[in-house]
Write a protein that holds these residues in place. Structure first.
Motif, PDB file in Angstrom:
ATOM      1  N   ALA A  16       0.792  -1.243   0.000  1.00  0.00           N
ATOM      2  CA  ALA A  16       0.000   0.000   0.000  1.00  0.00           C
ATOM      3  C   ALA A  16       0.821   1.288   0.000  1.00  0.00           C
ATOM      4  O   ALA A  16       0.248   2.375   0.019  1.00  0.00           O
ATOM      5  CB  ALA A  16      -0.940  -0.004   1.215  1.00  0.00           C
ATOM      6  N   ASN A  17       2.157   1.194  -0.041  1.00  0.00           N
ATOM      7  CA  ASN A  17       2.990   2.401   0.066  1.00  0.00           C
ATOM      8  C   ASN A  17       2.627   3.522  -0.923  1.00  0.00           C
ATOM      9  O   ASN A  17       2.564   4.685  -0.542  1.00  0.00           O
ATOM     10  CB  ASN A  17       4.473   2.030  -0.062  1.00  0.00           C
ATOM     11  N   PRO A  18       2.362   3.188  -2.221  1.00  0.00           N
ATOM     12  CA  PRO A  18       2.023   4.280  -3.159  1.00  0.00           C
ATOM     13  C   PRO A  18       0.803   5.086  -2.713  1.00  0.00           C
ATOM     14  O   PRO A  18       0.763   6.311  -2.876  1.00  0.00           O
ATOM     15  CB  PRO A  18       1.730   3.540  -4.466  1.00  0.00           C
ATOM     16  N   THR A  19      -0.178   4.421  -2.088  1.00  0.00           N
ATOM     17  CA  THR A  19      -1.396   5.127  -1.662  1.00  0.00           C
ATOM     18  C   THR A  19      -1.063   6.093  -0.525  1.00  0.00           C
ATOM     19  O   THR A  19      -1.638   7.162  -0.421  1.00  0.00           O
ATOM     20  CB  THR A  19      -2.469   4.124  -1.181  1.00  0.00           C
ATOM     21  N   ASP A  20      -0.106   5.707   0.322  1.00  0.00           N
ATOM     22  CA  ASP A  20       0.329   6.541   1.440  1.00  0.00           C
ATOM     23  C   ASP A  20       1.000   7.804   0.926  1.00  0.00           C
ATOM     24  O   ASP A  20       0.737   8.908   1.407  1.00  0.00           O
ATOM     25  CB  ASP A  20       1.337   5.741   2.277  1.00  0.00           C
ATOM     26  N   LEU A  21       1.880   7.613  -0.051  1.00  0.00           N
ATOM     27  CA  LEU A  21       2.633   8.731  -0.625  1.00  0.00           C
ATOM     28  C   LEU A  21       1.686   9.758  -1.252  1.00  0.00           C
ATOM     29  O   LEU A  21       1.790  10.963  -1.013  1.00  0.00           O
ATOM     30  CB  LEU A  21       3.607   8.195  -1.677  1.00  0.00           C
ATOM     31  N   VAL A  22       0.736   9.268  -2.045  1.00  0.00           N
ATOM     32  CA  VAL A  22      -0.209  10.158  -2.733  1.00  0.00           C
ATOM     33  C   VAL A  22      -1.091  10.890  -1.716  1.00  0.00           C
ATOM     34  O   VAL A  22      -1.356  12.087  -1.847  1.00  0.00           O
ATOM     35  CB  VAL A  22      -1.063   9.361  -3.751  1.00  0.00           C
ATOM     36  N   LYS A  23      -1.502  10.181  -0.670  1.00  0.00           N
ATOM     37  CA  LYS A  23      -2.345  10.801   0.359  1.00  0.00           C
ATOM     38  C   LYS A  23      -1.625  11.983   1.009  1.00  0.00           C
ATOM     39  O   LYS A  23      -2.185  13.073   1.140  1.00  0.00           O
ATOM     40  CB  LYS A  23      -2.718   9.742   1.398  1.00  0.00           C
ATOM     41  N   VAL A  24      -0.373  11.786   1.412  1.00  0.00           N
ATOM     42  CA  VAL A  24       0.390  12.860   2.060  1.00  0.00           C
ATOM     43  C   VAL A  24       0.606  14.031   1.103  1.00  0.00           C
ATOM     44  O   VAL A  24       0.463  15.194   1.469  1.00  0.00           O
ATOM     45  CB  VAL A  24       1.734  12.331   2.619  1.00  0.00           C
ATOM     46  N   ARG A  25       0.912  13.731  -0.167  1.00  0.00           N
ATOM     47  CA  ARG A  25       1.151  14.813  -1.135  1.00  0.00           C
ATOM     48  C   ARG A  25      -0.100  15.654  -1.366  1.00  0.00           C
ATOM     49  O   ARG A  25      -0.022  16.866  -1.503  1.00  0.00           O
ATOM     50  CB  ARG A  25       1.629  14.229  -2.467  1.00  0.00           C
ATOM     51  N   LEU A  26      -1.251  14.997  -1.424  1.00  0.00           N
ATOM     52  CA  LEU A  26      -2.501  15.747  -1.627  1.00  0.00           C
ATOM     53  C   LEU A  26      -2.862  16.560  -0.392  1.00  0.00           C
ATOM     54  O   LEU A  26      -3.335  17.691  -0.491  1.00  0.00           O
ATOM     55  CB  LEU A  26      -3.655  14.793  -1.981  1.00  0.00           C
ATOM     56  N   GLN A  27      -2.643  16.000   0.799  1.00  0.00           N
ATOM     57  CA  GLN A  27      -2.989  16.702   2.035  1.00  0.00           C
ATOM     58  C   GLN A  27      -2.068  17.888   2.284  1.00  0.00           C
ATOM     59  O   GLN A  27      -2.468  18.883   2.875  1.00  0.00           O
ATOM     60  CB  GLN A  27      -2.861  15.753   3.235  1.00  0.00           C
TER      61      GLN A  27
END
Length: 303
Positions: A133-144
């Protein structure tokens, strides 16, 4: 367990689905606190010079500022990758926990599972889940992390799917697994803290006369799990945020030692209350939902 020679069983698909549903519901309820946490953590790094006036103050103050400046919807920024993450990560780490725990104790085990085996199972499923799930974590932080932009400045990403493809195009496939090492450490530890403590607290409460496997027990166990997760996870979280935001540290250990030396042990518990507010409420909502949803997927099988 049913008493008439039958037992309830849940297939792995049922475990995965109920875990994903519970994790997603908890995420929707608590993501405003998470968005506030990300902004607060990033602000600390940005405001190193003392002259900068702090824009966000405290968890609820930050929530209010974001809602006022960017509209209430901005608090749910990152909800799409947040839900992708909970489906994959929540589904795997919680769904695999029982099967992995049973694998560690062996099929013929009778009686209570030792705490060490619960912790081992939590570490294992946390590591497996976040690797996927790492890619989903990265995208979440970048959007937030993206706050209110000056007029005329285009957004970096138009949405979650656009962020995945932009990062892949501009930075390569490997970039989606940025920070995997510290992420595995953090998520394996927090997962073990949450699941093993929930399991242990619930097992202990059920031995007290007058307590049964009901919502009240689940609520207490969920609070216990959130508290333990924050106590254990807070230092890891502080180190992770500092590593991501500051290139002055050579390694995770270096960051840990320097923080300890310069600011003392309490520095690792900065933001303890907002963190407990978020993780405590997340765990209570997730475990309460999980215990109810699991019933929908459970089947009675004759012994």
């Amino acid at each position: 367990m049913g008493d008439h020679g039958s037992k309830t069983e849940i297939s792995f698909a049922g475990r995965f689905a109920s875990s994903a549903i519970a994790a997603c519901f908890a995420e929707i309820c608590t993501i405003p606190l998470d968005t506030a946490k990300v902004r607060l953590q990033l602000q600390k790094q940005a405001s190193a010079d003392a002259t900068a006036k702090l824009k966000y103050r405290g968890m609820l103050g930050t929530v209010a500022t974001i809602a006022r400046e960017e509209g209430a919807a901005a608090l749910w920024k990152g909800i799409v990758p947040g839900l992708h993450r909970q489906c994959v990560f929540g589904g795997l780490r919680i769904g695999l926990y029982e099967p992995v725990k049973n694998f560690y104790v062996g099929e013929n085990h009778v009686g209570d599972v030792p705490l060490s085996k619960k912790i081992l199972a939590g570490l294992t499923t946390g590591a497996i889940g976040i690797t996927v799930a790492n890619p989903t974590d990265l995208v979440k932080v970048r959007l937030q992390a993206e706050g209110k932009l000056p007029p005329g400045v285009p957004k970096r990403y138009s949405g979650a799917l656009n962020a995945y493809s932009t990062i892949f195009r501009q930075e390569g496939l490997g970039a989606l697994w940025t920070g995997l090492g510290p992420n595995i450490a953090r998520n394996a530890i927090i997962n073990a803290a949450e699941l093993a403590s929930y399991d242990q607290v619930k097992q202990t409460i059920l031995k007290i006369p007058g307590f049964s496997d009901n919502v009240f027990t689940h609520l207490l166990s969920g609070l216990g799990a959130g508290f333990v997760a924050v106590c254990i996870g807070s230092p890891v979280d502080v180190v992770k945020s500092r590593m991501m935001g500051d290139s002055a540290y050579k390694s995770t250990l270096d960051c840990f030692v320097k923080t300890m030396k310069n600011e003392g042990p309490l520095a690792f518990y900065k933001g303890f209350l907002p963190n407990f507010g978020r993780l405590g409420s997340w765990n209570v909502i997730m475990f309460l939902t999980l215990e109810q949803v699991k019933k929908l997927f459970a089947k009675e099988v004759p012994l």
